[in-house]
Design a protein around this motif. Structure first.
Motif, PDB file in Angstrom:
ATOM      1  N   LEU A 182     -16.596  -3.203  -5.222  1.00  0.00           N
ATOM      2  CA  LEU A 182     -16.851  -4.036  -4.199  1.00  0.00           C
ATOM      3  C   LEU A 182     -16.975  -3.379  -2.959  1.00  0.00           C
ATOM      4  O   LEU A 182     -16.038  -2.521  -2.621  1.00  0.00           O
ATOM      5  CB  LEU A 182     -16.133  -5.500  -4.341  1.00  0.00           C
ATOM      6  N   ASP A 183     -17.777  -4.032  -1.999  1.00  0.00           N
ATOM      7  CA  ASP A 183     -17.673  -3.154  -0.456  1.00  0.00           C
ATOM      8  C   ASP A 183     -16.777  -4.357   0.291  1.00  0.00           C
ATOM      9  O   ASP A 183     -17.119  -5.303   0.593  1.00  0.00           O
ATOM     10  CB  ASP A 183     -19.235  -3.308   0.200  1.00  0.00           C
ATOM     11  N   ILE A 184     -15.768  -3.972   0.052  1.00  0.00           N
ATOM     12  CA  ILE A 184     -14.610  -4.985   0.482  1.00  0.00           C
ATOM     13  C   ILE A 184     -14.580  -5.224   1.981  1.00  0.00           C
ATOM     14  O   ILE A 184     -14.545  -6.537   2.321  1.00  0.00           O
ATOM     15  CB  ILE A 184     -13.121  -4.300   0.494  1.00  0.00           C
ATOM     16  N   PRO A 185     -15.044  -4.558   2.942  1.00  0.00           N
ATOM     17  CA  PRO A 185     -15.129  -4.955   4.286  1.00  0.00           C
ATOM     18  C   PRO A 185     -16.210  -6.203   4.608  1.00  0.00           C
ATOM     19  O   PRO A 185     -16.068  -6.961   5.240  1.00  0.00           O
ATOM     20  CB  PRO A 185     -15.855  -3.904   5.228  1.00  0.00           C
ATOM     21  N   SER A 186     -17.401  -5.958   3.946  1.00  0.00           N
ATOM     22  CA  SER A 186     -18.279  -6.968   3.782  1.00  0.00           C
ATOM     23  C   SER A 186     -17.706  -8.367   3.073  1.00  0.00           C
ATOM     24  O   SER A 186     -18.259  -9.415   3.528  1.00  0.00           O
ATOM     25  CB  SER A 186     -19.765  -6.675   3.237  1.00  0.00           C
ATOM     26  N   VAL A 187     -17.246  -8.105   2.054  1.00  0.00           N
ATOM     27  CA  VAL A 187     -16.872  -9.421   1.386  1.00  0.00           C
ATOM     28  C   VAL A 187     -15.567 -10.157   2.250  1.00  0.00           C
ATOM     29  O   VAL A 187     -15.631 -11.468   2.329  1.00  0.00           O
ATOM     30  CB  VAL A 187     -15.849  -8.834  -0.038  1.00  0.00           C
ATOM     31  N   PHE A 233       0.803  -1.164  -0.050  1.00  0.00           N
ATOM     32  CA  PHE A 233      -0.026  -0.090   0.067  1.00  0.00           C
ATOM     33  C   PHE A 233       0.870   1.374   0.007  1.00  0.00           C
ATOM     34  O   PHE A 233       0.646   2.142  -0.632  1.00  0.00           O
ATOM     35  CB  PHE A 233      -0.950  -0.006   1.185  1.00  0.00           C
ATOM     36  N   TYR A 234       1.844   1.231   0.857  1.00  0.00           N
ATOM     37  CA  TYR A 234       2.715   2.412   0.745  1.00  0.00           C
ATOM     38  C   TYR A 234       3.450   2.715  -0.350  1.00  0.00           C
ATOM     39  O   TYR A 234       3.631   3.621  -0.936  1.00  0.00           O
ATOM     40  CB  TYR A 234       4.139   2.290   2.072  1.00  0.00           C
ATOM     41  N   VAL A 235       3.619   1.518  -1.175  1.00  0.00           N
ATOM     42  CA  VAL A 235       4.222   1.804  -2.354  1.00  0.00           C
ATOM     43  C   VAL A 235       3.436   2.171  -3.466  1.00  0.00           C
ATOM     44  O   VAL A 235       3.988   3.172  -4.256  1.00  0.00           O
ATOM     45  CB  VAL A 235       4.987   0.464  -2.962  1.00  0.00           C
ATOM     46  N   ASP A 273      -8.614  -4.153   1.533  1.00  0.00           N
ATOM     47  CA  ASP A 273      -9.010  -3.281   2.589  1.00  0.00           C
ATOM     48  C   ASP A 273      -8.384  -2.038   2.784  1.00  0.00           C
ATOM     49  O   ASP A 273      -9.234  -0.899   2.744  1.00  0.00           O
ATOM     50  CB  ASP A 273      -9.002  -4.153   4.014  1.00  0.00           C
ATOM     51  N   LEU A 274      -7.277  -2.160   2.749  1.00  0.00           N
ATOM     52  CA  LEU A 274      -6.472  -0.588   2.748  1.00  0.00           C
ATOM     53  C   LEU A 274      -6.666   0.358   1.520  1.00  0.00           C
ATOM     54  O   LEU A 274      -6.899   1.356   1.617  1.00  0.00           O
ATOM     55  CB  LEU A 274      -5.078  -0.885   2.681  1.00  0.00           C
ATOM     56  N   LEU A 275      -6.647  -0.512   0.391  1.00  0.00           N
ATOM     57  CA  LEU A 275      -7.240   0.240  -0.892  1.00  0.00           C
ATOM     58  C   LEU A 275      -8.587   0.894  -0.764  1.00  0.00           C
ATOM     59  O   LEU A 275      -8.852   2.241  -1.316  1.00  0.00           O
ATOM     60  CB  LEU A 275      -6.946  -0.540  -1.834  1.00  0.00           C
ATOM     61  N   PHE A 276      -9.545  -0.033  -0.357  1.00  0.00           N
ATOM     62  CA  PHE A 276     -10.783   0.288  -0.363  1.00  0.00           C
ATOM     63  C   PHE A 276     -10.963   1.703   0.611  1.00  0.00           C
ATOM     64  O   PHE A 276     -11.782   2.611   0.344  1.00  0.00           O
ATOM     65  CB  PHE A 276     -11.962  -0.767   0.143  1.00  0.00           C
ATOM     66  N   HIS A 277     -10.433   1.547   1.773  1.00  0.00           N
ATOM     67  CA  HIS A 277     -10.625   2.672   2.627  1.00  0.00           C
ATOM     68  C   HIS A 277      -9.743   3.901   2.037  1.00  0.00           C
ATOM     69  O   HIS A 277     -10.143   5.009   2.943  1.00  0.00           O
ATOM     70  CB  HIS A 277     -10.032   2.334   4.126  1.00  0.00           C
ATOM     71  N   ALA A 278      -8.824   3.815   1.308  1.00  0.00           N
ATOM     72  CA  ALA A 278      -8.253   4.972   1.008  1.00  0.00           C
ATOM     73  C   ALA A 278      -8.788   5.503  -0.358  1.00  0.00           C
ATOM     74  O   ALA A 278      -8.399   6.432  -0.984  1.00  0.00           O
ATOM     75  CB  ALA A 278      -6.653   4.685   0.614  1.00  0.00           C
TER      76      ALA A 278
END
Ligand code: NAD
Length: 433
Positions: A251-256, A193-195, A226-231
């Protein structure tokens, strides 16, 4: 693709050598693994029968420090695969400037077919078999595909029993209560994610206008999603070994993830306000996921997913390799010709080994860091090394993978030469002569 994974990995080395200044002796010694161990592990099964499994541990090179590498449990594990993974670890540790060499281990087994007790006996049996070849200053283990903190805990405990002393630094990725580091579970995804966050602004890409497809929804791929979804990224497709799901809206990643955790399956989930619906019809195969028209493709499952057979069909503009070796060297050339930016595994997935290094340091010093300290140190290292690799690629006009290898080779070459190669003996005659 060549028949051997190790030979395929070696082609990357050959290509980078054209741009690196490194002695012939260093090149020669980097072509072969230092040690390849094959062991048979007898395991008493729950039904009373005895079954023997094949296990491997390969130390590729330890010039820059003790071997470091994960242990994979998978039915397709072979010595060749473990050797190539150990090769990649050597270059990954050098690319990230970690004081380790490269190693890897594996057992040919389908862990899903074993009970918890059988899995524990197998893991402890593996350590019994390789205990003389590992250690905090020799070769340090970690999790990989289908192994986790629980397995690492058993392995560390078994090694401590054999050595008759508490030896947390022989294994990283342990449970926190056994000396594991905070942040290790999510480290690979966090590092990737940082990269991504450091590189995408170079292309004027805002997260909201960037679509992402991720192959592999395990420890690395699932947390990265999850990290990308929240960003704010639009994660439109994810998959596991059974296949994938796709939604152009995202997609709603947290629910997946929640569904995957409770059912072991992935299913498309859409949430509007507080109500979530599942849809079963938007399925796609792993092959289809790889060929989707998305901005970012993240292979986060197994090696050799993009080969000469499908490279031409890849439509993504950026590939971030979270899995080890998901693209063959022949496919690399096709992707380069298509102008696709491939951010290589030895950089993108190095967050795991970097936090493993932090864990090893904490185990040896007895001083444990906060999660904020871990994230800050991880971010700094990932972004610094990514920027250096980016600068090498720009400066030499080469692809990012070759730049990553050139970067690692310069550190490996210096270390091998400093140890004393022919150049050293030719140029520095002994004082007594
Ligand atoms: P994991 O076991 O947690 O997850 C693997 C995922 O891949 C699962 O979702 C599984 O269903 C899926 N999968 C398996 N076979 C597949 C197939 N044929 N097609 C599509 N998906 C398939 O493993 P992980 O730890 O997430 O590792 C994934 C990759 O990342 C591996 O290549 C591993 O070497 C690499 N990696 C992991 C770490 C780490 O710290 N976890 C570090 C560096 C590299």
């Amino acid at each position: 693709m060549t028949d051997s994974l190790l030979a395929d990995a070696g082609q990357r080395l050959e290509r980078a050598l054209k741009y690196a200044t490194i002695s012939e002796d260093a090149v020669e010694s980097l072509k072969y693994p230092q040690m390849s161990l094959t062991v048979s592990i007898p395991v008493r099964m729950d039904d009373g029968s005895l079954k023997v499994f094949q296990g491997y541990r390969v130390r590729y090179d330890d010039t820059r420090g003790p071997g470091k590498g994960g242990v994979r449990y998978h039915p397709h594990v072979t010595l060749d695969e473990v050797q190539s993974l150990a090769f990649w670890m050597t270059f990954k540790c050098a690319a990230l400037n970690l004081p380790f060499g490269g190693a890897k281990g594996g057992i040919t087994v389908n862990p899903k077919e074993l009970s918890r007790m059988e899995l524990e006996r197998l893991s402890r049996g593996y350590i019994d078999a390789i205990a003389d070849f590992i250690g905090p200053d020799v070769d340090i283990l970690a999790p990989d595909v289908y192994t986790n903190a629980m397995v690492m805990g058993w392995m560390m405990d078994q090694y401590s029993i054999i050595k008759r002393q508490f030896s947390p630094a022989v294994v990283t990725g342990k449970p926190v209560t056994m000396g594991g580091s905070l942040g290790r579970e999510s480290a690979t995804a966090m590092g990737a994610f940082y990269v991504i966050e450091a590189m995408m602004p170079k292309f004027d890409r805002a997260p909201q206008e960037t679509t992402v497809a991720i192959q592999g929804f395990g420890n690395a791929g699932g947390i990265l999603a999850d990290l990308l979804f929240h960003a704010g990224y639009r994660v439109v497709a994810v998959s596991d070994s059974q296949g994938g799901i796709y939604s152009p809206q995202g997609l709603d990643i947290p629910s997946v993830r929640q569904f995957k955790e409770s059912s072991r399956r992935i299913q498309a989930m859409y949430c509007d306000d507080t109500v979530c619906h599942t849809t079963a019809d938007l399925v796609l195969t792993n092959a289809e996921l790889l060929e989707l028209d998305v901005d970012i493709l993240v292979p986060a499952a197994l090696e050799n997913q993009i080969t000469e057979a499908n490279a031409n069909k890849i439509q993504a503009r950026f590939i971030y390799e979270v899995a080890n070796g998901p693209i063959t060297s022949a496919a690399d050339q096709v992707l380069n010709q298509k102008g696709i930016y491939v951010f290589p595994d030895i950089l993108v997935n190095a967050g795991g080994v970097t936090v493993s290094y932090f864990e090893w340091v904490q185990n040896r010093s007895g001083l444990y860091w906060t999660i904020d300290e871990i994230h800050q140190r991880l971010r700094q290292r990932m972004v610094d090394e990514a920027e250096q690799i980016w600068a090498i690629a720009q400066h030499l006009g080469i692809d990012l993978r070759t730049a990553g290898y050139v970067h690692a080779l310069s550190r490996l070459g210096d270390a091998i030469s400093a140890k004393g190669t022919r150049d050293y003996y030719v140029n520095h005659k002994c004082a007594s002569e």
